[in-house]
Design a protein around this motif. Structure first.
Motif, PDB file in Angstrom:
ATOM      1  N   GLU A 160       0.800  -1.226   0.000  1.00  0.00           N
ATOM      2  CA  GLU A 160       0.000   0.000   0.000  1.00  0.00           C
ATOM      3  C   GLU A 160       0.831   1.273   0.000  1.00  0.00           C
ATOM      4  N   THR A 161       2.079   1.189   0.447  1.00  0.00           N
ATOM      5  CA  THR A 161       2.920   2.389   0.477  1.00  0.00           C
ATOM      6  C   THR A 161       3.714   2.585  -0.811  1.00  0.00           C
ATOM      7  N   GLU A 162       3.532   1.682  -1.776  1.00  0.00           N
ATOM      8  CA  GLU A 162       4.208   1.839  -3.065  1.00  0.00           C
ATOM      9  C   GLU A 162       3.306   2.597  -4.043  1.00  0.00           C
ATOM     10  N   MET A 163       3.931   3.111  -5.085  1.00  0.00           N
ATOM     11  CA  MET A 163       3.197   3.914  -6.057  1.00  0.00           C
ATOM     12  C   MET A 163       2.168   3.113  -6.838  1.00  0.00           C
ATOM     13  N   ILE A 164       1.022   3.753  -7.053  1.00  0.00           N
ATOM     14  CA  ILE A 164       0.054   3.253  -8.020  1.00  0.00           C
ATOM     15  C   ILE A 164       0.072   4.137  -9.264  1.00  0.00           C
ATOM     16  N   ALA A 165       0.444   5.417  -9.053  1.00  0.00           N
ATOM     17  CA  ALA A 165       0.469   6.372 -10.160  1.00  0.00           C
ATOM     18  C   ALA A 165       1.581   7.386  -9.946  1.00  0.00           C
ATOM     19  N   LEU A 166       2.116   7.873 -11.053  1.00  0.00           N
ATOM     20  CA  LEU A 166       3.085   8.962 -11.044  1.00  0.00           C
ATOM     21  C   LEU A 166       2.452  10.091 -11.843  1.00  0.00           C
ATOM     22  N   ASN A 167       1.948  11.092 -11.114  1.00  0.00           N
ATOM     23  CA  ASN A 167       1.188  12.183 -11.736  1.00  0.00           C
ATOM     24  C   ASN A 167       2.052  13.436 -11.845  1.00  0.00           C
ATOM     25  N   TYR A 168       2.144  13.978 -13.041  1.00  0.00           N
ATOM     26  CA  TYR A 168       2.986  15.156 -13.257  1.00  0.00           C
ATOM     27  C   TYR A 168       2.178  16.433 -13.155  1.00  0.00           C
ATOM     28  N   LEU A 206     -20.560  11.003 -15.752  1.00  0.00           N
ATOM     29  CA  LEU A 206     -20.092  11.501 -17.045  1.00  0.00           C
ATOM     30  C   LEU A 206     -18.650  11.978 -16.929  1.00  0.00           C
ATOM     31  N   TRP A 207     -17.784  11.431 -17.793  1.00  0.00           N
ATOM     32  CA  TRP A 207     -16.370  11.786 -17.769  1.00  0.00           C
ATOM     33  C   TRP A 207     -16.121  13.087 -18.525  1.00  0.00           C
ATOM     34  N   VAL A 208     -16.331  14.196 -17.806  1.00  0.00           N
ATOM     35  CA  VAL A 208     -15.997  15.529 -18.304  1.00  0.00           C
ATOM     36  C   VAL A 208     -14.582  15.886 -17.862  1.00  0.00           C
ATOM     37  N   LEU A 209     -14.275  15.659 -16.591  1.00  0.00           N
ATOM     38  CA  LEU A 209     -12.931  15.871 -16.062  1.00  0.00           C
ATOM     39  C   LEU A 209     -11.957  14.919 -16.747  1.00  0.00           C
ATOM     40  N   PRO A 210     -10.788  15.407 -17.201  1.00  0.00           N
ATOM     41  CA  PRO A 210      -9.818  14.498 -17.828  1.00  0.00           C
ATOM     42  C   PRO A 210      -9.317  13.432 -16.852  1.00  0.00           C
ATOM     43  N   MET A 211      -9.239  12.207 -17.325  1.00  0.00           N
ATOM     44  CA  MET A 211      -8.716  11.132 -16.488  1.00  0.00           C
ATOM     45  C   MET A 211      -7.268  11.364 -16.101  1.00  0.00           C
ATOM     46  N   PHE A 212      -6.503  12.076 -16.958  1.00  0.00           N
ATOM     47  CA  PHE A 212      -5.103  12.324 -16.624  1.00  0.00           C
ATOM     48  C   PHE A 212      -4.951  13.265 -15.438  1.00  0.00           C
ATOM     49  N   HIS A 213      -5.985  14.046 -15.127  1.00  0.00           N
ATOM     50  CA  HIS A 213      -5.894  15.068 -14.095  1.00  0.00           C
ATOM     51  C   HIS A 213      -5.992  14.418 -12.712  1.00  0.00           C
TER      52      HIS A 213
END
Length: 523
Positions: A160-168, A206-213
């Motif tokens: 659980e303490t490891e990364m699931i995502a690296l968000n820039y 509804l996916w209005v917000l970008p998934m990358f965000h």
């Protein structure tokens, strides 16, 4: 008996409870949860055959599609790390993030294949290029890869303490920083969503917000956790939003304030027939109270304002409605809703403190900095210990946001200590824009600040000192910037001045450019 906290555990539950429920709608394509997870499993299997191992980075550059949503399950369930990249960036930005993250695989939507092809020689670490859609020479076709793969894969042990995502995310410097978000971070954020926002299996999101965000503010996993429907649209076009809300009976969406403004301004014939009662979560920049009042009054929708940063996974406060708010005048209620609000349960502790670290008075006037600690705070900035140490001090993440606390405990942002410009929910580094302007042969000095804008919240404004004898025009500078920057970063205005206001030590006084512009000597 302890099990690791992870969105993957919510997916495990969804597989068992919601297998026959409709999970994803993307244009003409519709998948049940059974079909959706089988696709995710096939992709996991394919990635393992490509040599992807736990800890490896797999990047995505795509709008809101079913394939992009599948990435948020297929990649982490084999222990790899998803790197969702802002598709609005330039090819040079793509190259920087792919190199910095150490991505081994990149998966790209058809609209961005050419951009990635143009920087292939700059990303030698990327071993596999996968096209989410459209055949293209030199790319592996995603659908063909899934069809040829078995759904059998070797799941990784979750830590659980490891990364699931690296968000820039863009900071105060030109290069974006990689925010290391863990399984625990996201799991706690999801539980905060579910405790505060009444999301159920009946919801059609509804996916209005970008998934990358920031991983779609964790809604890529939240909706699945309760067996709701994900409804994908490729862009936040107001007409398309209303068409889809009506045709798919949408109940819930997330949107930056700029999208709310565009929604509020669509013609009556477009909005006619849209259902009332749609719930909307907004964040990314402080929404105007007038916008909230208009959307709620004219459309009968319910706006909830939340606050956070990518570094806190990303939501930590909510402008939580209270029973006593219901009897308030709509305009007064909208002012309260525009505040950042109170802590999410279990996510984090949020304080507003002065320079000495003491909490400010709850008087709605005394400003301090928002600081945060707890389950939502990132692991740190990837490969940047100096930036991590600067942001997390004495166990607290320092947001750089200046705020007050009202007598009822609700936080309200008044300004930003940083010079980041938040335009339409996107972060813009003034330093990056200034650096591009300084490459123009006529520019001697430049300073970029954010000024208020009715639609975008704020937009970049450039103040330019020309070289002696040099000439140029605002339009020429605009075209120059468009060649070197993502379009949303290009200044909306250019003003030529004789000199920039500076301190005795030579630092540019940006507050003068923002507010005290009468003191500026113009050329």
């Amino acid at each position: 008996m302890e099990t690791p906290l992870s969105p993957l555990d919510f997916a495990r539950r969804a597989r068992r409870l919601y297998a026959d429920r409709e999970a994803v709608i993307d244009g003409e394509r519709r998948f049940t949860y059974r079909e959706f997870f089988e696709r995710c499993d096939r992709w996991s299997s394919a990635l393992q055959k490509l040599g992807v191992k736990p800890g490896d980075r797999v990047a995505t550059i795509a709008p809101n599609t079913h394939a992009h949503l599948e990435a948020f399950y297929a990649i982490p369930q084999i222990g790899a790390v998803i790197v969702p990249i802002n598709f609005r960036l330039t090819a040079a930005d793509f190259a920087y993030i792919l190199k910095h993250s150490g991505a081994k695989v990149v998966c790209v939507h058809a609209d961005y294949l050419d951009a990635v092809d143009s920087i292939r020689d700059q990303v030698p670490g990327v071993e596999h290029f996968i096209a989410f859609s459209g055949p293209k020479v030199g790319w592996t076709n995603y659908e063909a890869m899934l069809a040829a793969s078995s759904p059998d894969f070797a799941p990784a042990e979750v830590v659980e303490t490891e990364m699931i995502a690296l968000n820039y995310t863009s900071g105060t410097t030109a290069n974006p920083k990689g925010v290391m978000v863990t399984h625990r971070n996201t799991a706690m954020n999801i539980m905060g969503h579910l405790m505060h926002t009444r999301i159920t299996a009946a919801d059609r999101y509804l996916w209005v917000l970008p998934m990358f965000h920031a991983n779609g503010w964790c809604f890529v996993w939240t909706i699945t956790a309760v067996g709701g429907r994900h409804i994908c649209i490729p862009k936040a076009d107001p007409r398309l939003i209303f068409e889809t809300i009506k045709s798919e009976d949408v109940t819930l969406l997330c949107a930056a304030p700029t999208v709310l403004i565009s929604i509020a301004n669509v013609p009556e014939n477009v909005r006619h027939g849209a259902p009332r009662g749609v719930r909307v979560f907004t964040a990314g920049a402080p929404p105007a109270a007038a916008t909230i009042e208009r959307v709620e009054g004219e459309l009968g929708w319910e706006i909830t304002h939340v606050y956070g940063l990518t570094e806190v996974s990303p939501i930590v406060t909510i402008s939580e409605p209270r029973p006593e708010h219901a009897s308030l005048n709509p305009a007064v209620r909208a002012v309260i809703k525009a505040r950042q609000g109170v802590e999410y349960l279990a996510n984090a502790e949020v304080r507003v403190v002065d320079d000495e670290g003491k909490e400010v008075a709850q008087d709605g006037a005394t400003m301090g900095e928002i600081i945060i600690r707890g389950n939502a705070v990132m692991k740190g900035y990837y490969n940047d210990p100096a930036a991590t140490a600067k942001a997390i001090r004495n166990g607290w993440f320092h947001s750089g946001d200046a705020a007050v606390v009202h007598p009822d405990g609700y936080i309200e942002i008044r300004d930003r200590w940083k010079d980041i410009i938040i335009s339409g929910g996107e972060n813009i580094s003034s330093v990056e824009v200034e650096g591009v302007l300084l490459r123009h042969p006529a520019v001697q000095e430049s300073a970029v600040v954010g000024l208020p804008h009715e639609k975008w919240g704020e937009t970049p404004q450039a103040f330019i000192v020309l070289k002696p004898g040099a000439e140029t025009t605002p339009e020429a500078l605009r075209l120059f910037c468009r060649e070197h920057l993502a379009h949303f970063k290009v200044p909306h205005g250019f003003e030529f001045i004789a000199e920039l206001p500076k301190t005795a030590t030579g630092k540019i006084q940006k507050y003068v450019l923002r507010g005290g512009r009468a003191n500026i000597t113009r050329q």
